[in-house]
Design a protein around this motif. Structure first.
Motif, mmCIF file in Angstrom:
data_model
loop_
_atom_site.group_PDB
_atom_site.id
_atom_site.type_symbol
_atom_site.label_atom_id
_atom_site.label_comp_id
_atom_site.label_asym_id
_atom_site.label_seq_id
_atom_site.Cartn_x
_atom_site.Cartn_y
_atom_site.Cartn_z
ATOM 1 N N PRO A 40 41.798 61.159 46.856
ATOM 2 C CA PRO A 40 41.532 60.889 48.632
ATOM 3 C C PRO A 40 42.406 61.398 49.535
ATOM 4 O O PRO A 40 41.992 61.926 50.499
ATOM 5 C CB PRO A 40 41.990 59.171 48.372
ATOM 6 N N ALA A 41 43.698 61.509 49.156
ATOM 7 C CA ALA A 41 44.532 62.121 50.231
ATOM 8 C C ALA A 41 45.960 62.469 49.834
ATOM 9 O O ALA A 41 46.763 61.812 48.761
ATOM 10 C CB ALA A 41 44.941 60.974 51.228
ATOM 11 N N ALA A 42 46.244 63.677 49.962
ATOM 12 C CA ALA A 42 47.400 64.355 49.479
ATOM 13 C C ALA A 42 48.605 63.549 50.319
ATOM 14 O O ALA A 42 48.517 62.851 51.384
ATOM 15 C CB ALA A 42 47.586 65.696 50.083
ATOM 16 N N ASP A 74 41.719 66.864 52.539
ATOM 17 C CA ASP A 74 42.791 67.245 53.584
ATOM 18 C C ASP A 74 42.837 68.520 53.751
ATOM 19 O O ASP A 74 42.051 69.557 53.315
ATOM 20 C CB ASP A 74 44.039 66.923 52.631
ATOM 21 N N PRO A 75 43.341 68.896 55.191
ATOM 22 C CA PRO A 75 43.247 70.285 55.559
ATOM 23 C C PRO A 75 44.264 71.111 54.707
ATOM 24 O O PRO A 75 45.141 70.525 53.979
ATOM 25 C CB PRO A 75 43.911 70.117 57.099
ATOM 26 N N VAL A 76 43.912 72.330 54.603
ATOM 27 C CA VAL A 76 44.795 73.339 53.664
ATOM 28 C C VAL A 76 46.520 73.415 53.915
ATOM 29 O O VAL A 76 47.112 73.147 53.161
ATOM 30 C CB VAL A 76 44.370 74.835 54.115
ATOM 31 N N PHE A 90 48.472 74.238 39.946
ATOM 32 C CA PHE A 90 47.303 74.506 39.896
ATOM 33 C C PHE A 90 46.672 74.477 41.271
ATOM 34 O O PHE A 90 47.247 73.920 42.207
ATOM 35 C CB PHE A 90 46.672 73.302 38.956
ATOM 36 N N PRO A 91 45.516 74.998 41.431
ATOM 37 C CA PRO A 91 44.780 75.060 42.756
ATOM 38 C C PRO A 91 44.345 73.616 43.249
ATOM 39 O O PRO A 91 43.980 72.650 42.643
ATOM 40 C CB PRO A 91 43.569 75.837 42.558
ATOM 41 N N LEU A 92 44.740 73.448 44.482
ATOM 42 C CA LEU A 92 44.397 72.287 45.252
ATOM 43 C C LEU A 92 43.723 73.010 46.284
ATOM 44 O O LEU A 92 43.711 73.721 47.024
ATOM 45 C CB LEU A 92 45.531 71.693 45.966
ATOM 46 N N LEU A 93 42.219 72.246 46.527
ATOM 47 C CA LEU A 93 41.255 72.663 47.293
ATOM 48 C C LEU A 93 40.953 71.779 48.580
ATOM 49 O O LEU A 93 40.968 70.414 48.217
ATOM 50 C CB LEU A 93 39.892 72.942 46.400
ATOM 51 N N SER A 94 40.611 72.290 49.703
ATOM 52 C CA SER A 94 40.290 71.528 50.742
ATOM 53 C C SER A 94 38.979 71.430 51.253
ATOM 54 O O SER A 94 38.071 72.352 51.218
ATOM 55 C CB SER A 94 40.797 72.060 52.068
ATOM 56 N N ASP A 95 38.315 69.963 51.002
ATOM 57 C CA ASP A 95 37.101 69.813 51.094
ATOM 58 C C ASP A 95 36.752 69.028 52.523
ATOM 59 O O ASP A 95 36.391 67.927 52.426
ATOM 60 C CB ASP A 95 36.524 69.252 49.966
ATOM 61 N N LEU A 96 37.087 69.682 53.688
ATOM 62 C CA LEU A 96 37.089 68.965 55.057
ATOM 63 C C LEU A 96 35.885 68.235 55.262
ATOM 64 O O LEU A 96 36.079 66.993 55.616
ATOM 65 C CB LEU A 96 37.534 69.776 56.122
ATOM 66 N N ASP A 97 34.685 68.753 55.010
ATOM 67 C CA ASP A 97 33.497 68.025 55.331
ATOM 68 C C ASP A 97 32.803 67.070 54.205
ATOM 69 O O ASP A 97 31.821 66.792 54.208
ATOM 70 C CB ASP A 97 32.562 69.126 55.710
ATOM 71 N N HIS A 98 33.543 67.233 53.043
ATOM 72 C CA HIS A 98 33.452 66.405 51.905
ATOM 73 C C HIS A 98 32.090 66.599 51.311
ATOM 74 O O HIS A 98 31.515 65.902 50.277
ATOM 75 C CB HIS A 98 33.555 64.925 51.994
ATOM 76 N N SER A 99 31.539 67.870 51.565
ATOM 77 C CA SER A 99 30.289 68.338 51.063
ATOM 78 C C SER A 99 30.431 68.597 49.394
ATOM 79 O O SER A 99 29.305 68.246 48.688
ATOM 80 C CB SER A 99 29.871 69.433 51.692
ATOM 81 N N VAL A 100 31.534 69.251 48.899
ATOM 82 C CA VAL A 100 31.447 69.257 47.445
ATOM 83 C C VAL A 100 31.696 67.818 46.881
ATOM 84 O O VAL A 100 31.262 67.806 45.697
ATOM 85 C CB VAL A 100 32.852 70.154 47.208
ATOM 86 N N ALA A 101 32.696 67.055 47.319
ATOM 87 C CA ALA A 101 32.560 65.818 46.856
ATOM 88 C C ALA A 101 31.382 64.891 46.955
ATOM 89 O O ALA A 101 31.010 64.161 45.791
ATOM 90 C CB ALA A 101 33.601 64.890 47.695
ATOM 91 N N GLU A 102 30.557 65.300 47.754
ATOM 92 C CA GLU A 102 29.354 64.716 47.852
ATOM 93 C C GLU A 102 28.306 65.228 46.789
ATOM 94 O O GLU A 102 27.654 64.555 46.117
ATOM 95 C CB GLU A 102 28.501 64.739 49.105
ATOM 96 N N ALA A 103 28.415 66.546 46.424
ATOM 97 C CA ALA A 103 27.630 67.266 45.298
ATOM 98 C C ALA A 103 28.000 66.593 43.972
ATOM 99 O O ALA A 103 27.086 66.529 43.220
ATOM 100 C CB ALA A 103 27.951 68.632 45.423
ATOM 101 N N TYR A 104 29.142 66.234 44.014
ATOM 102 C CA TYR A 104 29.642 65.648 42.709
ATOM 103 C C TYR A 104 29.906 64.366 42.611
ATOM 104 O O TYR A 104 30.272 63.517 41.809
ATOM 105 C CB TYR A 104 31.200 66.227 42.309
ATOM 106 N N ALA A 105 29.154 63.431 43.697
ATOM 107 C CA ALA A 105 29.129 62.054 43.873
ATOM 108 C C ALA A 105 30.489 61.347 43.684
ATOM 109 O O ALA A 105 30.584 60.446 43.424
ATOM 110 C CB ALA A 105 28.271 61.605 42.598
ATOM 111 N N ALA A 106 31.396 62.029 44.423
ATOM 112 C CA ALA A 106 32.590 61.680 44.503
ATOM 113 C C ALA A 106 32.784 61.112 45.945
ATOM 114 O O ALA A 106 34.145 60.767 46.222
ATOM 115 C CB ALA A 106 33.586 62.733 44.264
ATOM 116 N N GLY A 119 34.197 57.012 51.811
ATOM 117 C CA GLY A 119 35.310 57.681 51.307
ATOM 118 C C GLY A 119 35.337 58.264 49.946
ATOM 119 O O GLY A 119 34.253 58.401 49.306
ATOM 120 N N LEU A 120 36.275 58.818 49.843
ATOM 121 C CA LEU A 120 36.394 59.834 48.667
ATOM 122 C C LEU A 120 36.600 58.664 47.268
ATOM 123 O O LEU A 120 37.685 57.964 47.364
ATOM 124 C CB LEU A 120 37.478 60.801 48.482
#
Length: 159
Positions: A40-42, A74-76, A90-106, A119-120
Motif C-alpha cells: 500500500p505505501a512506502a 507511490d510516486p517515484v 530489487f526494483p520498486l515500481l510506481s503505479d500512480l493510477d493503480h492500473s497495474v494493481a487493478e489488472a492484477y486484482a490488487a 485501496g491497494l
C-alpha cells in the motif's frame, strides 16, 4: 474490481516507472520467474517490514531463480527514498493510477475503522518464465509473508 487471478492465467503485461528513474516491464523478465508483490505505501511500518523481509531473503529467492519486484501507488521520488533508507536492491515500481494493481486484482474495496474505501490490497503473485501466474495470494500479511511464500514455493526459509 477485476476478478482475482489464479494459477494458469496469463500475467497482465505492464511497464511502470521505477525508483532508479527508468522504467521496468514484465517483459524485462521474460524466461525468468518473478515474485511481484503489491504493497500500500512506502515508508510505513508494515510495508517497510515486508520490503526488508524480501531484502533479507533476496539471495535465497534469486538462487532459486526468482526475481523480486515491488509495486505501490507511490510516486517515484518516495520509492527512491524508501529504497535508499531500507537498502532495497530489487526494483520498486510506481503505479500512480493503480492500473497495474487493478489488472492484477490488487486494487479494490477495503475496510478500516468502519470505513469502506478503494485501496491497494496487499498481494503477491508469482509469475513463471512463460508469463503465466504460478501462485496468487491476496490479503497477505506484511509480517511473516515471505517465510510463508518460501514454504508455498518449496524453498528453504532463510534463518
Amino acid at each position: 474490481m477485476t476478478e482475482r487471478l489464479v494459477p494458469g492465467d496469463p500475467a497482465p503485461s505492464f511497464t511502470l516507472p521505477n525508483a532508479e528513474g527508468g522504467a521496468t516491464s514484465l517483459s524485462d523478465f521474460s524466461g525468468r520467474q518473478v515474485v511481484l508483490y503489491f504493497y500500500p505505501a512506502a515508508m510505513t511500518p508494515g510495508c517497510a517490514k515486508q520490503a526488508c523481509d524480501f531484502r533479507d531473503n533476496l539471495a535465497s529467492l534469486q538462487a532459486a531463480g526468482y526475481a523480486v519486484v515491488g509495486v505501490s501507488p507511490d510516486p517515484v521520488e518516495k520509492l527512491a527514498r524508501f529504497a535508499a533508507k531500507e537498502g532495497l536492491t530489487f526494483p520498486l515500481l510506481s503505479d500512480l493510477d493503480h492500473s497495474v494493481a487493478e489488472a492484477y486484482a490488487a486494487w479494490g474495496e477495503k475496510k478500516n475503522y468502519g470505513k469502506t474505501y478503494q485501496g491497494l490490497i496487499r498481494s503477491t503473485l508469482v509469475i513463471d518464465g512463460e508469463g503465466k501466474v504460478a501462485l496468487a495470494q491476496y490479503n497477505v500479511r506484511a509480517t511473516g509473508h515471505v517465510a510463508k511464500l518460501h514454504r508455498d514455493l518449496g524453498l528453504a526459509v532463510a534463518a
